[in-house]
Design a protein around this motif. Structure first.
Motif, PDB file in Angstrom:
ATOM      1  N   HIS A 357      43.951  32.570  33.358  1.00  0.00           N
ATOM      2  CA  HIS A 357      45.141  33.254  33.884  1.00  0.00           C
ATOM      3  C   HIS A 357      45.338  34.536  33.093  1.00  0.00           C
ATOM      4  O   HIS A 357      45.392  34.524  31.865  1.00  0.00           O
ATOM      5  CB  HIS A 357      46.365  32.341  33.730  1.00  0.00           C
ATOM      6  N   GLU A 373      40.537  37.191  35.757  1.00  0.00           N
ATOM      7  CA  GLU A 373      40.555  35.738  35.885  1.00  0.00           C
ATOM      8  C   GLU A 373      39.218  35.219  36.418  1.00  0.00           C
ATOM      9  O   GLU A 373      38.640  35.789  37.338  1.00  0.00           O
ATOM     10  CB  GLU A 373      41.699  35.306  36.803  1.00  0.00           C
ATOM     11  N   GLY A 513      51.819  31.538  39.192  1.00  0.00           N
ATOM     12  CA  GLY A 513      51.706  31.457  37.741  1.00  0.00           C
ATOM     13  C   GLY A 513      53.007  31.432  36.990  1.00  0.00           C
ATOM     14  O   GLY A 513      53.003  31.386  35.755  1.00  0.00           O
TER      15      GLY A 513
END
Length: 634
Positions: A357, A373, A513
Motif C-alpha cells: 500500500h 503498489e 485503504g
C-alpha cells in the motif's frame, strides 16, 4: 539541440528527471534491470530498454549497455542522475565519444574531484580551507596505520572514490585502526572498484554544510545557497534542510565564495555541490565536491523557486545560466527527509519485500519517489524509496508540515523509518539545531529511547481487533452477533481482545485503504490494509502489523544459537571463518552486504564451525543458513 534524453538511472531520480524533461518537451528513454521491469520510471518514460539482470554491476553500471540503449532509441543526450555512473569520468567521456550530450560536468572536472586526495590538493592551491589529514600515495596498511596514529584520534578513514558514506570508517580507538582500514578498503573496492584511502582528522561537534553551485560554458559560476546535512547516521544523510539554521549571512557569503572558487579551479560546468565541515567555532573546511545533482536538491528548489534539472538541461544545451548571483533569492525554509526501507529499531537493517500500500498523492507536501503498489523492494540497490520535502514560511512551519505528511502517508509492506523520522523532527535537539554529524550514532551507542521500538497502545490493539472482526465476515453487521474473543499478535506480543458489535470501537466504513471508525465517541479514520489473517495499520505515525495466530504448529525455524542465518537478502561480502575452526560466542563469521550496508553475522554459541554454506560473492536469501556451529562440549 537536445531532443531525446536517456536517463541512466532508476527509481526516484529517474522519475524526477523524466518529470522535468517531459514538461520541457523532451522525449525520454528509461533503462531498467530485470528487477525494475515494472518500476514506475519504466512506465513514465516514452521508451524503455532492458540493460541486464538485477545486480548493478551487470546493468546500471554497464557503460556499453547504456550506450547501446541510446543508439537503439536515437537518444542524443544522457542524464546520469546520482549514484551509479553519475561521477564516472569514463562514462562521461564514452557518452561524448558516442556523439551524445552528457548532462553533467566535463570528464576532466569529474577526474579532478573524483579522487578526494587529488581534490584536496587542488583546493589547497585555490585557497579553499581543508581538513588536516593524510593524502599520500603510499597505500600500504602499515603506512596508513602509522599516519593514523600520527594524526591522532578520532579520525575518518575514507575512500578516495565514490560517496554516500561507502568506504568510510570512524575510528576512536587505536586498537580499531587496522580493522577500519581493512573494512573501508574492502567496501570501497566492492562499491567503486578502487580501494585507495585517505585519512582525515575528525572535526568533533561539526556540522555538515554543502553549497549548491552552478556553472555554464560561458564562464559564469554562481551558488544557490547552502544546505545543512548534519543529521546523519553512519555518515549517511537522514534529514537535509535549507537554509542552514546554524550559519548567518557572513558565513553564507564566505562559504559561497569558496564553493565558487572550488568550481572555477576545476573548470566546472553544470550542477555540483561543494561539501564543507563546519567546526563549532565557525571555521569551515572543504570535504569534497559531488560532481552531480544531489539527492537533497529539492530543498534548494523550494527556497529558490528554481528547477535544477531544467537548469542542467539548459546548460547542457549550451545556454547561459538563467540568472546572476545578485538575482538569487532565498524564500522561507525547506526540509527533506529520506524514507528508507530499513528498521531503525534493529540497527537500521535494510528491509525487502512487496509494496502492499502506497498512496503518496494524499500528501500535503512534495513526495519524490519511484515505487508503486505491487512492486518488490529488492536487496540490489539503495534502501531509499522516497523523499518527503516540506516548504514553510519558516523552519517551525516546515517541521510541522513534514511531520503531518509522514503521519498521513503510509507505506505498508517492508518495515521503514517513517515513525523514526517523525520523532526525530520533533526531538528537542533537532528543533534547536544542535544535532551534529555524529549525534545519531552516539544515540545508537547508548540506546537512546528514540531508537527503541514503540509497541502498539491499548487503543491500537482494540482497533485492530475490531477491524479484523469486521473485515472477516462473521455476521458483524448484525446486532444479534454475540461478543467473542479474538487473539492477535504484533511485534512478538500476543493479546486476546474482547470484540462486539457495539463495543468500544465501531467500524463505519473501509474504503480505498482508509478505515473509518468511532472510538471513545470520536469519529476518526486511518490508513489500514487487511491481507488474509494480517492487518497493516497506521497508528500515531507508526506502522503496525497485527496477525491472527495460525492454528498450525509453530515452525522450528532457524533462530537457534548453532545456526547463523542471513539477516536480509544480499551478497556475501566476506567470510571470516573456515570449516573446523573454533569460534567464540559473538565472533564475526560472515559479512552480508545489502542496500549499501554491511551486516556481520556472528556466532550464537561457542563451538566449532561444522558447516560453511557460502563463499564471498554468493547471493543469499533472507533467513538462509550461512554457518552451522557444533556447540562446545556437545
Amino acid at each position: 539541440m537536445i531532443t531525446k534524453l536517456l536517463i541512466a538511472n532508476r527509481a526516484e531520480i529517474a522519475c524526477r528527471v523524466i518529470r522535468t524533461a517531459r514538461r520541457l518537451g523532451y522525449r525520454t528513454v528509461a533503462v531498467f534491470s530485470d528487477a525494475d521491469a515494472d518500476a514506475p520510471h519504466v512506465r513514465q518514460a516514452d521508451e524503455a530498454v532492458r540493460i541486464g539482470p538485477p545486480p548493478a554491476a551487470e546493468s546500471y553500471l554497464k557503460i556499453d549497455a547504456i550506450l547501446e540503449a541510446a543508439r537503439r532509441t536515437g537518444a542524443d543526450a544522457v542524464h546520469p542522475g546520482y549514484g551509479f555512473l553519475s561521477e564516472n569520468a569514463a562514462f562521461a567521456q564514452a557518452c561524448l565519444d558516442a556523439g551524445l550530450v552528457f548532462v553533467g560536468p566535463p570528464p576532466a572536472a569529474i577526474v579532478a574531484m573524483a579522487d578526494k586526495a587529488r581534490a584536496k590538493r587542488r583546493m589547497a592551491e585555490a585557497g579553499v580551507p581543508c581538513v588536516p589529514g593524510y593524502l599520500g600515495e603510499d597505500q600500504s596498511d602499515t603506512r596508513l596505520a602509522d599516519e593514523a596514529r600520527r594524526l591522532g584520534l578520532p579520525l575518518l578513514v575514507k575512500a578516495t572514490a565514490g560517496g554516500g558514506g561507502r568506504g568510510m570508517r570512524l575510528v576512536r580507538d587505536a586498537g580499531h585502526i587496522e580493522a577500519a582500514i581493512e573494512g573501508a578498503r574492502r567496501e570501497a573496492i566492492s562499491a567503486f572498484g578502487d580501494g585507495t584511502l585517505i585519512l582525515e582528522r575528525l572535526v568533533e561537534g561539526g556540522r555538515h554544510i554543502e553549497v549548491q553551485v552552478f556553472a555554464d560554458t560561458h564562464g559564469h559560476v554562481i551558488h544557490l545557497g547552502e544546505r545543512d546535512c548534519s543529521t546523519q547516521r553512519r555518515r549517511q544523510k537522514v534529514i537535509e534542510e535549507a537554509p542552514s539554521p546554524s550559519i548567518g549571512a557572513a558565513m553564507r557569503e564566505a562559504m559561497g565564495r569558496d564553493a565558487v572558487a572550488a568550481a572555477r579551479a576545476v573548470g566546472y560546468v553544470g550542477a555540483g555541490t561543494v561539501e564543507f565541515i563546519v567546526e563549532p567555532g565557525g571555521a569551515h573546511h572543504f570535504l569534497e565536491m559531488n560532481t552531480r545533482l544531489q539527492v537533497e536538491h529539492p530543498v534548494t528548489e523550494c527556497i529558490t523557486g528554481l528547477d535544477l534539472v531544467e537548469w542542467q538541461l539548459r546548460v547542457a544545451d549550451g545556454e547561459p545560466l538563467p540568472m546572476t548571483q545578485e538575482q538569487v533569492r532565498l524564500d522561507g525554509h525547506a526540509i527533506e527527509v529520506r524514507l528508507y526501507a530499513e528498521d531503525p529499531y534493529a540497527n537500521f537493517a535494510p528491509q525487502t519485500g512487496a509494496v502492499l500500500h502506497w498512496r503518496p498523492g494524499r500528501s500535503v507536501v512534495r513526495v519524490d519517489h519511484g515505487i508503486v503498489e505491487g512492486q518488490q523492494i529488492t536487496p540490489f540497490y539503495d534502501a531509499m524509496v522516497g523523499k518527503f520535502i516540506a516548504h514553510g514560511r519558516d523552519r517551525a512551519d516546515a517541521i510541522r508540515r513534514l511531520r503531518a505528511a509522514l503521519a498521513d502517508t503510509p507505506l505498508f509492506g517492508p518495515r521503514h523509518n517513517a515513525r523514526f523520522l517523525i520523532d526525530l523532527l520533533g526531538h528537542e535537539a533537532f528543533r534547536r539545531a544542535t544535532i551534529t554529524t555524529v549525534t545519531l550514532d552516539d544515540w545508537a551507542a547508548r540506546g537512546d529511547p528514540i531508537l527503541l521500538r514503540t509497541p502498539p497502545d491499548d487503543a491500537a490493539w482494540a482497533l485492530a481487533a475490531a477491524a479484523m472482526a469486521w473485515a472477516g465476515g462473521r455476521g458483524w453487521r448484525s446486532d444479534s452477533v454475540q461478543a467473542f474473543d479474538l487473539t492477535l499478535e504484533c511485534d512478538g506480543a500476543r493479546r486476546t481482545q474482547r470484540v462486539a458489535p457495539q463495543g468500544e470501537v465501531q467500524i463505519r466504513m473501509w474504503h480505498d485503504g482508509l478505515l473509518h471508525f468511532v472510538q471513545d465517541g470520536v469519529e476518526r479514520h486511518t490508513p489500514a490494509l487487511r491481507c488474509g489473517r494480517v492487518l497493516h495499520l497506521l497508528w500515531n505515525g507508526a506502522t503496525f502489523v497485527f496477525s491472527e495466530p495460525s492454528a498450525a504448529p509453530a515452525s522450528l525455524g532457524t533462530a537457534h544459537p548453532t545456526r547463523s542465518v542471513a539477516p536480509v537478502a544480499g551478497v556475501i561480502a566476506k567470510v571470516a571463518v573456515r570449516p573446523g575452526e573454533v569460534v567464540a560466542a559473538g565472533q564475526a563469521l560472515v559479512c552480508v552486504e545489502a542496500m549499501k550496508m554491511e551486516m556481520w553475522v556472528t556466532a550464537g554459541a561457542a563451538g566449532t564451525v561444522a558447516e560453511l554454506r557460502v563463499a564471498a560473492g554468493d547471493q543469499v536469501a533472507s533467513g538462509a543458513l550461512l554457518v552451522r556451529i557444533h556447540p562446545e562440549g556437545a
